[in-house]
Every structure is written in structure tokens, then in C-alpha cells.
Scaffold this active site. Structure first.
Site, mmCIF file in Angstrom:
data_model
loop_
_atom_site.group_PDB
_atom_site.id
_atom_site.type_symbol
_atom_site.label_atom_id
_atom_site.label_comp_id
_atom_site.label_asym_id
_atom_site.label_seq_id
_atom_site.Cartn_x
_atom_site.Cartn_y
_atom_site.Cartn_z
ATOM 1 N N SER A 295 -0.817 0.539 5.704
ATOM 2 C CA SER A 295 -1.541 1.006 4.516
ATOM 3 C C SER A 295 -1.346 0.039 3.359
ATOM 4 C CB SER A 295 -1.047 2.395 4.097
ATOM 5 O OG SER A 295 -1.674 2.790 2.886
ATOM 6 N N LYS A 350 0.354 7.729 9.912
ATOM 7 C CA LYS A 350 -0.715 7.058 9.155
ATOM 8 C C LYS A 350 -1.913 7.996 8.983
ATOM 9 C CE LYS A 350 -2.881 3.651 7.119
ATOM 10 N NZ LYS A 350 -4.295 3.876 7.229
#
Length: 627
Positions: A295, A350
Site C-alpha cells: 500500500s 491488504k
């Protein structure tokens, strides 16, 4: 990247000679492992006794410490027999990614002849056979025939060391390119691959290499076989390609070129269920698979993203140095990368990260809608949000301020953007996972469905013509009340996200560390915030953040504001699905006796599904004929 090069093999194979010459050639220090034996070991060998594993353990640990100290300053060469795999594990402990092995091999007769011709070695030739008996040939070493001249041996070793890359990256989209530059900037020698499609994608890797000076030592490929061969074994290859079937096609293309114990890292937004399936499939092929969430977007990938790897722990240790080096750093300068857990847990984390992100984005959009209804222009809204940084800061708040201030000509750019919000699937997956696990992640679902609703632009326009209310909104809300409502909803959103992770950890026996997950989300990622930093310590003491005294106090403080804000929005036809859902969920999760008794009675009425009674301590099932 600094390396320790261990020259290994039985006594008399030429380790010291080759080691010294190689060190001179590379201009790095050389150390002879024999010089670090204890007095007891030397006496034992001089007396014709072979060392046992207990004798060697302290010696191996001494050489490991030597390597660690040297690597702080420079690379080095160490000559050491290291005949067994477990010896090599001790020698390279915590240095796996900085260790190279050179194995000097030869026949017993050849080495024995050398031993008998030497007069300056403490080990008698009688012990040579014992060394051959315990020798476990290393699979992951540069193999050099002892019959070669030292000069030729050095040429081969140098060629192998210089021509292979530490790490490979497959797929040069936006994220892939940024990660390549990040790796190169951190001193890793990398190989880069991008497919060749005539007239569409040609010389992508080569052109990319030529564009950035930091990639001057990188190797660029559009041929898979050459790309794989360029990597040191066990190979470490990170895939940065589109999730879904593309991953499977790439894996099948790579498999014929891979070797046992090679490691594949999927750095895309893959579904955790698919990652588990790929993990199991590649395990049957002897290949390690690590599903890794990344990310931070393009800038994060370049300067330091948050990285969430899941899979086999031993395989992670082989890539740990690379991932932790390129990751963002938290407030204590620790990498925002940690081993999450087994199987598909990295991609699950995630996925939840992105679900939380969906709700955080929607909440800010709703805040902007409310402030706009009070006759504030984008600059004025940005100025208000700027004041929130003191106690409600986040990456998404910061970029929203920048977005609101961006102008195109005399008007604000944001006012020219079509109001149809897209998505790439992770919010959908999070909502499905929540339903499958029985976890009410209602803000994530509301944010997802808000995007779906926005996408029906034509239908919205038609319905607006039918139901249009010409009354202008007169929202009676103070700025501080909007801020407190926003903070209330964010606490609920983070509660739901970590609740989902906790329940998945229990359901799949992943043993996830919620505090450590929060820690790696404090920098480099899209949902980094001051609240996330607070959650690092809070989650050390509880799995339920709504039980934390500090957050209990905040919730009680903010609740009147969120009730007023939501009420005013409903009365004035303003759409605030996530703010609304935050108070509805909170009311539900804090209600001692809910309306579910009616649901259970209804289920029993039409389907004989039974129910339990409050006055039955035996907790047995009951059924009633309701007519």
C-alpha cells in the site's frame, strides 16, 4: 549490496588460497576460519580427533558474529569448511540475503594427494575421510572444481557474483517501476522484466532502465528465460501484474524456468482465497509463494510503502531484507513491513486495509457534502479540514485538502469531475468476507454500495427529475459537530476493520498480531493516520477497541454530535450513508435486548427453525405452534 562470501569445502581443497585471491580481486577483507578455532578444538584436531557438532557450534557462531561486524563496514570473504547444511544455517543466521557460498569440490583421491604434500597444516590427512563422510553438498552455491587453477577459479567466481541479480521484479506498470527504483536506490542489484508485445509493449524494461540513473546496474529483459537465469538462487521474484487469471498465466509461464526453493512474491491486490490456492499448488512444485499486500500508491512504492507479506515463514526470511529495506519506516524507524502470517493472510490484511480505506474516503466525501451545504466553497472547506489536522490527521485528509484547493482556470477542478466512483474489487471482497465470517463490517459495505449507487448516474438523473425537492438545505450544524461526527464514525470504521481481521485470524488459525498490523499501517500506506498510531498501543491490551477507556471517553463525547449531524442531513435530504451507519451500528452493538427476538419468532413460525428462551438456563431449542 554488501555480502559475506563463504569459501567452503573439505580440508585441503584450497579454500584459503582461493579466498585470499578473491578478496584481493574484490578489494575486501579476507578471514581464514581456522584462525578462529578455540584452543580445545585445535588440540583435538592436532591429536587426530575429529570435531563433533558441539565442538563446532561455538566456532560457527564466532564466524557468524565476525560476518555481522564486517558487513556493517564492507563485504568480506571467509574461508570455512561448513560441511553440513546446519553449519551453513548457523553461519548465515540473520544474514541469509547477504550470504554467498562458493563450494570447492574434488575427489577424495585428489584432495588426499594435496593433504599429504602439505607440512604446515594442523589437521592430519587421516581426518580427511571423516570430512567427506559428513559432507552435504550445498545446492545453492557456486560450484568450483578444485582441479582448476586459482586464476581460472577466481574468473568463474567473479563472473557468477557480478552477473547475477539479488532480486527480480516481473511487471513494469506504475507500481512495478516505482518498486524497481526503490530497490535500486537501496543498493540491490535487480533484474527487471516486462513482456514484449509487438507494436504495443516493446523494450519497456530497457527503456525504463535508460530513463533513470539509479537503474544503471539493473538488468532489463523481455525474455522470461533470460530473466530467470539472471537471478541468484534461490531466486526471488516479485510479481507486479494484474490480479486474477493474469497471475495464474504468469506462474505457468515461469514454472518451467524455476528451480526448487525459488520464491515467488505476488505484490498485487489478489484475492486471499486465490492466494491460498496458489500457495498450495506451488508447494507441490517445491516453489515458495508469498502473497504480499503493498500500500502507498506510486509515491509510496518509490519512497517506502507499507508491506504485508503472508506465506511460509522460512521463505519470508529469505526475502525479509529486501522487503523491510524498501518499506516505509514508522515513528521508531522500524520498517512498516512484518511477517503477517501463513497462507493468504497477507492479502487478506491488504483487502481489509482497502475496505477501511473505502469507508474513510466515503466519510470525507460526506463531510465535504455537509460543509458544501453550508455555502462553503472548496477553498473554505479545505481551510476547515486543515484545522482538523491537530487531532484527526490522516493521509486521506491531507490529500483531500490538496484536491479541494486545486484549480483549473478560475474554477476548482473537483467541481468538474464526473460523480461516478469506480472500484477494483477489494471493497467487494471485504464485504463478501465479512458476510462469510459473520462479521458486521457495515461501514465498508455502506461505502461500497455508495460507489455502486454513484455509478448509476443515468438512473439518478431520471429519479431526480421525478422526486426533485427544490427546497434548499438549511443544515443547522456547527463545524466542530461535523468534526466530532467524523471522528466518531472513524472509530467505528476501525473497530469493524480490526474485528474482521480478528475473526478471520480465529477462523483460519492465522494467529495474527493486531497491534503489529496497526503499526505497519502507521506510515507509507493510504490509511495511515494519528488514530492508527493510537491503535498500536490500544491493540496490545485489547482486541476490541471499543473497550479502551480513552476511546470510550471519545465515543461518549462525539455521540451527541453524530446524532445531530445525521438527523440534520436526513431532514435536509443530504446523503451520508457511512455517517448514518456509524451511529446505527453503534446503537445496535450497545443494545442489551434487540429486536432479533421478533426475527427468531418469525423464523420459527414459517420454517420451524426453533428459538432459545431467556428463562431456559439449559439453552435448549424450542418450537411453538403459533396459530
Amino acid at each position: 549490496m554488501k555480502k559475506v562470501i563463504f569459501i567452503i569445502g573439505v580440508a585441503g581443497c584450497g579454500k584459503s588460497t582461493i579466498g585470499k585471491l578473491l578478496a584481493e580481486e574484490l578489494h575486501i577483507p579476507f578471514f581464514d576460519g581456522d584462525d578462529f578455532h578455540s584452543e580445545n578444538n585445535l588440540k583435538k584436531m592436532s591429536g587426530g580427533q575429529a570435531l563433533n557438532d558441539e565442538d563446532r557450534q561455538g566456532w560457527l557462531e564466532t564466524l557468524n558474529d565476525l560476518a555481522k561486524k564486517q558487513l556493517i563496514k564492507n563485504s568480506c570473504v571467509i574461508a570455512c569448511s561448513a560441511l553440513k547444511q546446519k553449519y551453513r544455517i548457523t553461519l548465515s543466521d540473520t544474514l541469509e540475503n547477504q550470504t554467498k557460498w562458493v563450494h570447492l569440490s574434488g575427489s577424495f583421491e585428489q584432495i588426499l594427494e594435496r593433504m599429504n604434500s602439505r607440512t604446515d597444516h594442523f589437521m592430519p590427512s587421516e581426518l580427511l575421510k571423516s570430512q567427506f563422510d559428513i559432507l552435504e553438498k550445498p545446492r545453492e552455491a557456486i560450484q568450483i572444481d578444485s582441479s582448476l587453477s586459482p586464476e581460472n577459479s577466481i574468473k568463474i567466481i567473479k563472473k557468477e557474483l557480478m552477473n547475477t541479480s539479488d532480486f527480480g521484479l516481473f511487471g513494469l506498470g506504475v507500481m512495478g517501476k516505482s518498486l524497481c527504483r526503490n530497490l535500486a536506490n537501496n543498493g540491490f542489484k535487480i533484474s527487471m522484466y516486462n513482456r514484449h508485445v509487438e507494436g504495443v509493449e516493446e523494450n519497456v524494461a530497457k527503456n525504463f532502465k535508460d530513463e533513470y540513473p539509479e537503474l544503471s546496474n539493473a538488468a532489463a529483459f523481455d525474455d522470461i528465460s533470460a530473466f530467470v537465469k539472471s537471478l541468484q538462487q534461490p531466486r526471488k521474484i516479485m510479481l507486479m501484474v494484474n490480479a486474477g487469471k493474469t497471475i495464474d498465466f504468469v506462474l505457468e509461464d515461469l514454472l518451467p524456468h524455476l528451480s526448487k526453493n525459488d520464491i515467488i512474491i505476488d505484490g498485487g491486490n489478489s484475492n486471499y482465497v486465490n492466494t491460498k490456492e496458489r500457495f498450495d499448488y506451488l508447494k507441490t512444485k517445491g516453489i515458495h509463494f508469498i502473497g504480499t499486500g503493498v500500500s502507498g500508491g506510486e509515491e509510496g512504492a518509490l519512497r517506502g510503502p507499507s508491506i504485508m507479506p503472508g506465506g511460509d515463514l522460512a521463505a519470508y526470511k529469505s526475502v525479509q531484507l529486501f522487503l523491510e529495506t524498501i518499506a516505509a519506516k514508522d515513528q521508531n524507524n522500524l520498517p512498516c513491513c512484518t511477517y503477517v502470517g501463513p497462507e493468504g493472510s497477507g492479502h487478506f490484511i491488504k483487502m481489509v486495509h482497502n475496505g477501511i480505506e473505502y469507508a474513510e474516503m466515503q466519510l470525507l466525501a460526506e463531510v465535504c457534502t455537509i460543509l458544501e451545504s453550508t455555502a462553503k466553497n472548496p477553498d473554505e472547506i479545505a481551510n476547515i479540514l486543515e484545522t482538523w489536522k491537530d487531532n484527526a490527521n490522516s493521509y486521506l485528509l491531507e490529500i483531500t485538502i490538496d484536491i479541494l484547493r486545486k484549480k483549473e482556470g478560475d474554477d476548482w477542478l473537483v467541481k468538474k469531475i464526473l460523480d461516478k466512483a469506480a472500484n477494483k474489487g477489494t471493497g467487494n471482497w471485504t464485504t463478501i468476507a465479512s458476510a462469510e465470517l459473520g462479521v458486521p463490517s457495515t461501514l465498508i459495505a455502506s461505502a461500497l454500495f455508495a460507489r455502486y449507487t454513484s455509478f448509476n448516474k443515468g438512473e439518478r438523473l431520471a429519479n431526480n427529475e421525478i422526486y426533485r425537492n427544490t427546497k434548499k438545505a438549511k443544515v443547522d450544524i456547527a463545524i466542530d459537530e461535523v468534526r466530532e461526527a467524523y471522528q466518531f464514525a472513524r472509530i467505528i470504521n476501525h473497530y469493524q476493520g480490526f474485528k474482521l481481521i480478528y475473526e478471520a485470524s480465529n477462523a483460519y488459525s492465522w494467529n495474527l498480531n493486531l497491534s503489529e498490523i496497526a503499526r505497519i499501517w502507521t506510515s507509507g500506506c493510504i490509511i495511515k493516520s494519528s488514530l492508527m498510531k493510537d491503535l498500536v498501543d490500544i491493540l496490545k491490551d485489547t482486541k476490541n477497541i471499543l473497550n479502551n477507556p480513552r476511546l470510550v471517553e471519545s465515543i461518549n463525547q462525539y455521540k451527541p454530535s453524530v446524532k445531530k449531524v445525521v438527523s440534520q442531513c436526513v431532514l435536509n435530504d443530504l446523503t451520508v450513508p457511512c455517517l448514518s451507519e456509524s451511529i446505527q451500528f453503534f446503537n445496535g452493538i450497545t443494545t442489551a435486548y434487540s429486536s432479533a427476538n421478533i426475527i427468531q419468532a418469525q423464523r420459527d413460525y414459517f420454517g420451524a427453525h426453533t428459538y432459545q428462551r431467556l428463562d431456559d438456563v439449559k439453552v435448549k431449542s424450542h418450537h411453538t405452534n403459533w396459530k
